[in-house]
Design a protein around this motif. Structure first.
Motif, PDB file in Angstrom:
ATOM      1  N   HIS A 165       0.804  -0.925   0.282  1.00 41.20           N
ATOM      2  CA  HIS A 165      -0.019   0.168   0.344  1.00 41.20           C
ATOM      3  C   HIS A 165       0.739   1.078  -0.639  1.00 41.20           C
ATOM      4  N   CYS A 166       1.869   1.264   0.774  1.00 42.98           N
ATOM      5  CA  CYS A 166       2.764   2.277   1.136  1.00 42.98           C
ATOM      6  C   CYS A 166       3.634   2.672  -0.463  1.00 42.98           C
ATOM      7  N   ASP A 167       3.597   2.389  -1.670  1.00 41.82           N
ATOM      8  CA  ASP A 167       4.224   2.213  -2.826  1.00 41.82           C
ATOM      9  C   ASP A 167       3.213   1.722  -3.882  1.00 41.82           C
ATOM     10  N   GLY A 168       1.937   1.204  -3.161  1.00 47.23           N
ATOM     11  CA  GLY A 168       0.771   1.606  -4.976  1.00 47.23           C
ATOM     12  C   GLY A 168       1.383   0.668  -5.488  1.00 47.23           C
ATOM     13  N   ASN A 169       1.916  -0.109  -5.471  1.00 50.20           N
ATOM     14  CA  ASN A 169       2.139  -1.954  -6.088  1.00 50.20           C
ATOM     15  C   ASN A 169       1.558  -3.370  -6.197  1.00 50.20           C
ATOM     16  N   LEU A 170       1.393  -3.952  -6.845  1.00 53.00           N
ATOM     17  CA  LEU A 170       0.637  -5.398  -6.448  1.00 53.00           C
ATOM     18  C   LEU A 170       1.951  -5.611  -8.133  1.00 53.00           C
ATOM     19  N   CYS A 171       2.278  -6.744  -7.303  1.00 49.09           N
ATOM     20  CA  CYS A 171       3.393  -7.630  -7.784  1.00 49.09           C
ATOM     21  C   CYS A 171       2.970  -8.954  -7.881  1.00 49.09           C
ATOM     22  N   MET A 172       2.828 -10.046  -8.744  1.00 44.15           N
ATOM     23  CA  MET A 172       2.289 -11.185  -9.266  1.00 44.15           C
ATOM     24  C   MET A 172       3.945 -11.877  -9.483  1.00 44.15           C
ATOM     25  N   LYS A 173       3.713 -13.177  -8.901  1.00 45.51           N
ATOM     26  CA  LYS A 173       5.402 -13.632  -9.151  1.00 45.51           C
ATOM     27  C   LYS A 173       4.904 -15.351  -9.328  1.00 45.51           C
ATOM     28  N   VAL A 174       4.920 -16.233 -10.359  1.00 47.32           N
ATOM     29  CA  VAL A 174       5.517 -17.365 -10.365  1.00 47.32           C
ATOM     30  C   VAL A 174       6.124 -17.971 -10.160  1.00 47.32           C
ATOM     31  N   THR A 175       6.291 -19.027 -10.357  1.00 47.52           N
ATOM     32  CA  THR A 175       7.082 -19.553  -9.649  1.00 47.52           C
ATOM     33  C   THR A 175       7.805 -21.223  -9.706  1.00 47.52           C
ATOM     34  N   ASP A 176       8.923 -21.846 -10.016  1.00 54.13           N
ATOM     35  CA  ASP A 176       8.682 -23.486  -9.785  1.00 54.13           C
ATOM     36  C   ASP A 176      10.332 -23.972  -9.353  1.00 54.13           C
ATOM     37  N   ASP A 177      10.709 -22.880  -8.508  1.00 49.97           N
ATOM     38  CA  ASP A 177      12.172 -22.978  -7.536  1.00 49.97           C
ATOM     39  C   ASP A 177      12.773 -22.969  -8.402  1.00 49.97           C
ATOM     40  N   ALA A 178      13.109 -23.099 -10.132  1.00 53.45           N
ATOM     41  CA  ALA A 178      14.076 -23.004 -10.674  1.00 53.45           C
ATOM     42  C   ALA A 178      13.871 -21.542 -12.157  1.00 53.45           C
ATOM     43  N   VAL A 179      12.239 -21.635 -12.240  1.00 53.19           N
ATOM     44  CA  VAL A 179      12.432 -20.982 -13.050  1.00 53.19           C
ATOM     45  C   VAL A 179      11.201 -19.355 -12.356  1.00 53.19           C
ATOM     46  N   CYS A 180      11.100 -18.112 -12.192  1.00 54.51           N
ATOM     47  CA  CYS A 180      11.423 -16.963 -11.761  1.00 54.51           C
ATOM     48  C   CYS A 180      10.528 -15.830 -12.542  1.00 54.51           C
ATOM     49  N   LEU A 181       9.510 -16.055 -12.517  1.00 53.94           N
ATOM     50  CA  LEU A 181       8.603 -14.718 -13.714  1.00 53.94           C
ATOM     51  C   LEU A 181       8.014 -14.472 -12.385  1.00 53.94           C
ATOM     52  N   GLN A 182       8.735 -12.784 -12.832  1.00 52.06           N
ATOM     53  CA  GLN A 182       7.397 -11.174 -11.826  1.00 52.06           C
ATOM     54  C   GLN A 182       7.280 -10.828 -12.831  1.00 52.06           C
ATOM     55  N   TYR A 183       5.718  -9.918 -12.169  1.00 52.02           N
ATOM     56  CA  TYR A 183       4.996  -8.793 -12.604  1.00 52.02           C
ATOM     57  C   TYR A 183       4.814  -7.584 -11.413  1.00 52.02           C
ATOM     58  N   LYS A 184       5.330  -6.193 -11.783  1.00 48.18           N
ATOM     59  CA  LYS A 184       5.389  -5.294 -11.185  1.00 48.18           C
ATOM     60  C   LYS A 184       4.075  -4.435 -11.560  1.00 48.18           C
ATOM     61  N   THR A 185       3.110  -4.072 -11.290  1.00 54.55           N
ATOM     62  CA  THR A 185       2.462  -2.515 -11.440  1.00 54.55           C
ATOM     63  C   THR A 185       1.423  -1.696 -10.790  1.00 54.55           C
ATOM     64  N   ASP A 186       1.595  -0.177 -11.247  1.00 50.56           N
ATOM     65  CA  ASP A 186       0.592   0.359 -10.501  1.00 50.56           C
ATOM     66  C   ASP A 186       0.059   1.239 -11.033  1.00 50.56           C
ATOM     67  N   GLN A 187      -0.626   0.106 -12.082  1.00 50.84           N
ATOM     68  CA  GLN A 187      -1.574   0.546 -12.940  1.00 50.84           C
ATOM     69  C   GLN A 187      -3.178   0.200 -12.075  1.00 50.84           C
ATOM     70  N   ALA A 188      -4.128   0.917 -12.341  1.00 48.12           N
ATOM     71  CA  ALA A 188      -5.775   0.192 -11.861  1.00 48.12           C
ATOM     72  C   ALA A 188      -6.010  -0.478 -12.583  1.00 48.12           C
ATOM     73  N   GLN A 189      -5.808  -0.543 -13.967  1.00 50.78           N
ATOM     74  CA  GLN A 189      -6.386  -1.320 -15.366  1.00 50.78           C
ATOM     75  C   GLN A 189      -6.001  -2.689 -14.704  1.00 50.78           C
ATOM     76  N   ASP A 190      -4.863  -3.000 -14.804  1.00 48.80           N
ATOM     77  CA  ASP A 190      -3.965  -4.176 -14.883  1.00 48.80           C
ATOM     78  C   ASP A 190      -4.076  -4.746 -13.239  1.00 48.80           C
ATOM     79  N   VAL A 191      -4.912  -4.361 -12.710  1.00 52.72           N
ATOM     80  CA  VAL A 191      -5.353  -5.762 -11.723  1.00 52.72           C
ATOM     81  C   VAL A 191      -6.662  -6.737 -12.436  1.00 52.72           C
ATOM     82  N   LYS A 192      -6.889  -5.851 -12.820  1.00 52.58           N
ATOM     83  CA  LYS A 192      -8.508  -6.837 -13.475  1.00 52.58           C
ATOM     84  C   LYS A 192      -7.569  -7.602 -14.881  1.00 52.58           C
ATOM     85  N   LYS A 193      -6.473  -7.330 -14.949  1.00 52.83           N
ATOM     86  CA  LYS A 193      -6.136  -8.607 -15.987  1.00 52.83           C
ATOM     87  C   LYS A 193      -4.885  -9.575 -15.001  1.00 52.83           C
TER      88      LYS A 193
END
Length: 86
Positions: free
Chosen positions: A33-61
């Motif tokens: 909340h302090c940064d206004g960032n939402l981060c999604m992380k998908v990992t299988d311990d070998a590969v780590c995928l991350q996406y960070k956004t501060d845009q409200a329209q990305d929340v639906k995606k």
């Protein structure tokens, strides 16, 4: 662990990673909340995928992808399809 710049690349990579080995993949959503960032992380311990956004329209995606991954996790069909690809 670099962040993906575009949503399309991240969502395709996350689905592919999940379908590769469904039993090892974890999905984490984190909101600061302090940064206004939402981060999604998908990992299988070998590969780590991350996406960070501060845009409200990305929340639906993110919500849509998260729901899709959860449906994959609970359906028997996706497990059999994933096992056939091995």
């Amino acid at each position: 662990m670099p962040y993906y710049q575009t949503w399309e690349e991240f969502s395709r990579a996350a689905e592919k990673l999940y379908l590769t080995d469904p039993m090892k993949v974890r999905v984490v959503l984190k909101y600061r909340h302090c940064d206004g960032n939402l981060c999604m992380k998908v990992t299988d311990d070998a590969v780590c995928l991350q996406y960070k956004t501060d845009q409200a329209q990305d929340v639906k995606k993110i919500e849509k992808l998260h729901g899709k991954l959860m449906r994959f996790m609970v359906s028997k069909e996706s497990r059999s399809v994933a096992m056939e690809t091995d």
